[in-house]
Design a protein around this motif. Structure first.
Motif, PDB file in Angstrom:
ATOM      1  N   SER A   5      -0.495   5.218   6.272  1.00  0.00           N
ATOM      2  CA  SER A   5      -0.622   4.712   7.638  1.00  0.00           C
ATOM      3  C   SER A   5      -1.323   5.766   8.492  1.00  0.00           C
ATOM      4  O   SER A   5      -1.409   6.945   8.114  1.00  0.00           O
ATOM      5  N   THR A  20      -4.297   1.915  18.247  1.00  0.00           N
ATOM      6  CA  THR A  20      -3.337   1.554  17.194  1.00  0.00           C
ATOM      7  C   THR A  20      -4.056   0.769  16.105  1.00  0.00           C
ATOM      8  O   THR A  20      -5.023   0.049  16.358  1.00  0.00           O
ATOM      9  N   THR A  21      -3.530   0.889  14.887  1.00  0.00           N
ATOM     10  CA  THR A  21      -3.973   0.057  13.774  1.00  0.00           C
ATOM     11  C   THR A  21      -2.819  -0.101  12.800  1.00  0.00           C
ATOM     12  O   THR A  21      -2.090   0.863  12.530  1.00  0.00           O
ATOM     13  N   ASN A  22      -2.619  -1.339  12.338  1.00  0.00           N
ATOM     14  CA  ASN A  22      -1.586  -1.575  11.321  1.00  0.00           C
ATOM     15  C   ASN A  22      -2.171  -1.581   9.912  1.00  0.00           C
ATOM     16  O   ASN A  22      -1.488  -1.899   8.947  1.00  0.00           O
ATOM     17  N   GLN A  23      -3.450  -1.258   9.803  1.00  0.00           N
ATOM     18  CA  GLN A  23      -4.139  -1.249   8.510  1.00  0.00           C
ATOM     19  C   GLN A  23      -3.703  -0.028   7.692  1.00  0.00           C
ATOM     20  O   GLN A  23      -3.698   1.099   8.188  1.00  0.00           O
ATOM     21  N   GLU A  36     -12.876  -1.950   6.078  1.00  0.00           N
ATOM     22  CA  GLU A  36     -11.800  -2.094   7.054  1.00  0.00           C
ATOM     23  C   GLU A  36     -10.540  -1.322   6.691  1.00  0.00           C
ATOM     24  O   GLU A  36      -9.670  -1.132   7.536  1.00  0.00           O
ATOM     25  N   CYS A  57     -11.344   1.334  10.072  1.00  0.00           N
ATOM     26  CA  CYS A  57     -10.199   1.042  10.945  1.00  0.00           C
ATOM     27  C   CYS A  57      -9.761   2.258  11.741  1.00  0.00           C
ATOM     28  O   CYS A  57      -9.008   2.133  12.711  1.00  0.00           O
ATOM     29  N   GLU A  71     -10.061  -2.729  19.350  1.00  0.00           N
ATOM     30  CA  GLU A  71      -8.888  -3.506  18.924  1.00  0.00           C
ATOM     31  C   GLU A  71      -8.532  -3.233  17.461  1.00  0.00           C
ATOM     32  O   GLU A  71      -9.396  -3.252  16.582  1.00  0.00           O
ATOM     33  N   ASN A  72      -7.240  -2.998  17.223  1.00  0.00           N
ATOM     34  CA  ASN A  72      -6.700  -2.699  15.882  1.00  0.00           C
ATOM     35  C   ASN A  72      -7.479  -1.572  15.199  1.00  0.00           C
ATOM     36  O   ASN A  72      -7.695  -1.590  13.988  1.00  0.00           O
ATOM     37  N   ARG A  73      -7.890  -0.606  15.969  1.00  0.00           N
ATOM     38  CA  ARG A  73      -8.575   0.577  15.450  1.00  0.00           C
ATOM     39  C   ARG A  73      -8.001   1.800  16.173  1.00  0.00           C
ATOM     40  O   ARG A  73      -7.499   1.691  17.303  1.00  0.00           O
TER      41      ARG A  73
END
Length: 329
Positions: A5, A20-23, A36, A57, A71-73
């Motif tokens: 993470s 933030t990123t959940n990847q 990604e 990401c 976004e999401n990065r």
């Protein structure tokens, strides 16, 4: 497959997470090629324009990078993105080539050689008389280490490297494939009866600790006494270090550069790619020689030299500017 993470990676780097990123992150990659699930880095503002089109990401960035991740990065802001990225590369590094046994049956080890604890020796290696290998040395296939050499603890020697007789390698060094330590220095003199007479090269090479020697690079033995490469020096591929040269600590020599015989480098000297240094010169602490330069005179400490023949950088840039104006007239 390893994956982490963004928080787990930041635990290693001690940076500041922005966005933030959940990847889950599966690998590091350059901005243009990243997918990604991969992390990249931005060490200079001129590369920020690539972030918009990158699929990464996350990125490790210098603290002065002012763009938003999106976004999401996420960004991990650190004082030095290049150094931080080296830690991430180490985190994802695949394991080294595997040894099935500590010493391969095809290796030839002289009875008088000493092999330290935890040392691995690969197939087809030759370890000569009175060689001393320290602890946890890794010697890959087809390496030759001749009589009376010493190799320090935790040094790694890759396939095809040759360490000739009476040379001494420190601890935590890396010799890359086909590097040659201790070949004869280039010494010949004209003789009316015999043409060119070879001058015996009876010295050796001494390499300090934490030194890295690139693939196909050569460090020649001294005509007498020693050619010396100081602690922490990093030598690129296809580099020539002539006999009786002496490198201080933490010098860098880039690919295709070369030192003629009896050159002295101070501490922290940087030699750019394809630069050449005339014999018997001294280059002072912290001096920089630009790529492709030809050095024919001593260089004081801290100076930056460019050109062929090399002159101070400011002078070289003025000369080039004048030539450019003349060409456009």
């Amino acid at each position: 497959m390893k994956n982490f993470s963004i928080t787990e990676i930041n635990d290693l780097l001690n940076g500041v997470i922005v966005g933030t990123t959940n990847q889950r992150i599966t690998a590091p990659e350059q901005l243009e090629l990243a997918s990604e699930s991969e992390i990249s880095f931005i060490g200079n503002n001129k590369y920020t324009k690539l972030w918009e089109t990158s699929k990464a990401c996350a990125a490790i960035v210098n603290q002065d990078i002012n763009i938003e991740p999106g976004e999401n990065r996420a960004f991990i802001k650190v004082p030095n993105a290049d150094l931080a990225m080296s830690q991430v590369l180490e985190l994802f590094a695949p394991p080294a080539p595997h040894f099935d046994e500590m010493i391969h049956p095809s290796a030839v080890i002289h009875p008088t050689a000493t092999v330290g604890e935890g040392t691995h020796i690969g197939a087809g290696c030759f370890i000569g008389p009175k060689v001393v290998l320290g602890d946890n040395v890794i010697i890959y296939a087809n390496v030759t280490i001749l009589d009376e050499c010493t190799i320090g603890n935790h040094t790694v020697i890759w396939s095809g490297a040759v360490v000739r007789e009476r040379c001494h390698i420190g601890s935590h060094c890396i010799l890359h494939p086909n590097s040659t330590i201790g070949a004869d220095g280039f010494g010949f003199r004209p003789c009316p009866q015999r043409g060119l007479v070879k001058i015996p090269q009876i010295g050796n090479v001494i390499i300090g600790n934490w030194v890295e020697i690139g693939a196909n690079s050569c460090v020649d033995r001294g005509k007498f006494s020693s050619t010396i490469v100081g602690d922490g020096c990093k030598i690129d591929n296809l580099v020539q270090i002539g006999h009786n040269s002496k490198l201080g600590k933490f010098c860098i020599m880039a690919g295709n550069s070369g030192l003629a015989g009896s050159v002295t480098l101070g501490n922290g000297v940087i030699i750019g790619g394809s630069a050449s240094i005339k014999d018997h010169l001294t280059i002072g602490d912290g001096a920089i020689v630009g790529a492709g330069s030809g050095v024919a005179a001593d260089i004081p400490a801290g100076k930056t030299m460019l050109g062929y023949p090399a002159v101070e950088a400011r002078t070289a840039l003025k000369q080039w500017a004048i030539l450019k104006r003349m060409a456009n007239e």
